[in-house]
Scaffold this active site. Structure first.
Site, PDB file in Angstrom:
ATOM      1  N   TYR A 162       0.896  -1.105   0.036  1.00 48.41           N
ATOM      2  CA  TYR A 162       0.048  -0.045  -0.098  1.00 48.41           C
ATOM      3  C   TYR A 162       1.006   1.214  -0.086  1.00 48.41           C
ATOM      4  CZ  TYR A 162      -4.601  -1.746   0.572  1.00 48.41           C
ATOM      5  OH  TYR A 162      -5.944  -2.496   0.410  1.00 48.41           O
TER       6      TYR A 162
ATOM      7  N   LYS B 280       3.589 -14.159   5.833  1.00 49.09           N
ATOM      8  CA  LYS B 280       3.864 -15.283   4.757  1.00 49.09           C
ATOM      9  C   LYS B 280       5.614 -15.665   4.939  1.00 49.09           C
ATOM     10  CE  LYS B 280       2.557 -18.084   1.374  1.00 49.09           C
ATOM     11  NZ  LYS B 280       1.796 -19.343   1.643  1.00 49.09           N
TER      12      LYS B 280
ATOM     13  N   ASP C  81      -2.445 -17.797   4.512  1.00 48.29           N
ATOM     14  CA  ASP C  81      -3.133 -18.700   3.769  1.00 48.29           C
ATOM     15  C   ASP C  81      -3.719 -19.775   4.828  1.00 48.29           C
ATOM     16  OD1 ASP C  81      -0.403 -19.508   4.135  1.00 48.29           O
ATOM     17  OD2 ASP C  81      -0.493 -20.752   2.281  1.00 48.29           O
TER      18      ASP C  81
ATOM     19  N   ASP D 205      -6.242  -5.917   5.039  1.00 48.67           N
ATOM     20  CA  ASP D 205      -7.248  -5.665   4.006  1.00 48.67           C
ATOM     21  C   ASP D 205      -8.038  -6.548   3.695  1.00 48.67           C
ATOM     22  OD1 ASP D 205      -8.659  -3.726   2.145  1.00 48.67           O
ATOM     23  OD2 ASP D 205      -7.494  -4.617   0.692  1.00 48.67           O
TER      24      ASP D 205
END
Ligand code: NAD
Length: 366
Positions: free
Chosen positions: A124, A191, A225, A249
C-alpha cells in the site's frame, strides 16, 4: 464537554450512511460540533483535488473524524484518497472489530475478534513502476545485476517495504490494545516462508515484542493462507490478529463475511495526533441514493468514536440499541435478511430511525 469532530460524508453511499450515523450519535445526547467537509469525487470541482488541505487541517484541529467511504478508480488515475489520508495524518493503526451480534444471519454461533492492520507501508506504500517506463527498465536491470531473478521486460513492479520501525509500532499497539481491551491472545499473520526478508522481518519483530508481554498476553503466529482456512473453520479460536497492510485489508473483508457482511463491520484508523473512524466497506456506487444499504457499519464506527472520546456510557447505549434492532430483525436492511429479496426489509433511514427509537428507551446512567 463539547467535542469537535470532522465529518466527511464521502462518495457513493457515503453521505447516506454517514448521515445516519451522525443522527444516531447526536441522539445519544453527547455534545458534538461537527465540521462537515467534502473529500473524494465531490471535492474535485471546488478544490481541484479529492483531498483538499482544508480537510486535513480540520482533522488536525479536531483530532477526530467520522468518515464515509470514498471511491478509488481501479487501475489508472488518482491514487486512493483513503490511503493518502492515512499517510498524511500518519494513522498507522487500523482497528477493525469483527463481532457477531445475535439475530444477524451468519454461519457461526460466536465470532468476536479484532483485526489490527498496519496502515502505513507494505504494498500500500504506493511505490509502483508502470510497464515499459524507463524507471521499470532500469529497475529490472538493477535487480538482474544484483543477483535477483530475471523479470520479464513487459512487467510492472510494485514494491513491498516492511520496516522494523512500522512493524514494532503496530505490534506494540496490538499488545497494548489487547491489555486495555481484555483480549487474551495476539496472532501475528505473515507469509514469512516465502517473503523471508519483508514478512520475515515482521515476524521477527512480532516475536521480539511478544516476549515483553509474556505472561500477560498469549502469542502465536500463522501463515496468512493457513489463517484463512482456520478463520472459516474455527473463528472462535482467534482473539486479536495483527497483520501487515495488504493481508489486513483482505482478512478484514473475510472477517466481515463471518459476522454478517460488510454492512455491519466498523473500523478506526488511529495515529498519535488523530483518529478517523470509518466502516470497512467502500462506496458501493451501484446503491448510491437508493436509501437501501445498511448504516450499521458506520453507526458502530461511531460507537468506536464515542469510546475514543471517552463517552463510554453513550457508546454502550448506542451499541445496545444497534444490538436490539439487529436481534429483533424487523427494521433491518436487505443484507440482513436471509432471503435478500425479502420485501419486509427497510431502508437506510428507517433502520437508523429504529436504532434512535431504541436508544431513546435505554436509560442514561445517573
Ligand atoms: P464496496 O464495499 O463498496 O461494496 C461491495 C459490496 O458490498 C456492495 O456491492 C454491496 O453488495 C456490499 N456492501 C457494501 N457496503 C454495504 C452496506 N453498507 N450495506 C449493505 N451492503 C453493502 O466495495 P467495492 O465495490 O469493491 O468498492 C467500491 C468503491 O469503494 C471503490 O472505489 C473502492 O476503492 C472504494 N473503497 C473505499 C473504502 C474506504 O473509503 N475506506 C474502502 C473500500 C473500498
Amino acid at each position: 464537554m463539547k467535542h469537535r469532530v470532522t465529518l466527511i460524508p464521502g462518495d457513493g453511499i457515503g453521505p447516506e450512511v454517514a448521515g445516519a450515523a451522525q443522527a444516531c450519535i447526536d441522539a445519544t445526547g453527547v455534545s458534538i460540533e461537527w465540521s462537515v467537509h467534502a473529500a473524494g469525487e465531490g471535492a474535485i470541482p471546488k478544490f481541484g483535488s479529492p483531498l483538499p488541505e482544508v480537510v486535513l487541517d480540520s482533522i488536525r484541529r479536531d483530532r477526530v473524524a467520522l468518515k464515509g467511504p470514498i471511491t478509488t478508480p481501479i487501475g489508472k488515475g488518482i491514487r486512493s484518497v483513503n490511503v493518502a489520508l492515512r499517510h498524511a495524518l500518519d494513522l498507522y493503526a487500523c482497528v477493525r472489530p469483527a463481532k457477531l451480534y445475535p439475530g444477524v444471519p451468519a454461519h457461526y454461533k460466536k465470532v468476536d475478534l479484532v483485526i489490527i492492520r498496519e496502515n502505513s507501508e507494505d504494498l500500500y506504500a504506493g511505490i509502483e513502476y508502470d510497464d515499459g517506463t524507463p524507471e521499470v527498465k532500469e529497475l529490472i536491470q538493477w535487480v538482474r545485476a544484483h543477483g535477483g531473478k530475471a523479470i520479464r521486460p513487459d512487467a510492472a513492479i510494485s514494491l513491498k517495504p516492511i520496516s522494523a520501525t512500522a512493524s514494532e509500532r503496530i505490534v506494540r499497539f496490538a499488545f497494548e490494545y489487547a491489555l486495555t481491551h481484555g483480549r487474551r491472545k495476539v496472532t501475528a499473520v505473515h507469509k514469512a516462508n516465502i517473503m523471508k526478508f519483508s514478512d520475515g522481518l515482521f515476524l521477527e519483530v512480532a516475536q521480539r515484542v511478544a516476549a515483553e508481554y509474556e505472561g500477560r498476553v498469549l502469542f502465536e503466529d500463522r501463515l496468512v493462507d493457513n489463517l484463512c482456512m482456520q478463520l472459516v473453520q474455527r473463528p472462535e479460536t482467534f482473539d486479536l490478529l495483527v497483520l501487515p497492510n495488504l493481508y489486513g485489508d483482505i482478512i478484514s473483508d473475510l472477517c466481515a463475511g463471518l459476522i454478517g457482511g460488510l454492512g455491519v463491520a466498523p473500523g478506526a484508523n488511529i495515529g498519535e495526533q488523530a483518529a478517523v473512524f470509518e466502516p470497512v466497506h467502500g462506496s458501493a456506487p451501484k446503491y448510491q441514493g437508493q436509501n437501501k444499504v445498511n448504516p450499521v457499519a458506520t453507526i458502530l464506527s461511531g460507537v468506536l468514536m464515542l469510546r475514543h472520546l471517552k463517552e463510554d456510557a453513550a457508546a454502550d447505549r448506542l451499541e445496545r440499541a444497534v444490538a436490539e434492532v439487529l436481534q429483533e430483525g424487523r427494521f433491518v436492511t436487505y443484507d440482513l435478511k436471509t432471503d435478500r429479496k425479502d420485501t419486509s426489509s427497510v431502508g437506510t433511514q428507517e433502520m437508523a430511525q429504529a436504532i434512535i427509537n431504541k436508544l431513546k428507551k435505554i436509560p442514561v446512567p445517573a
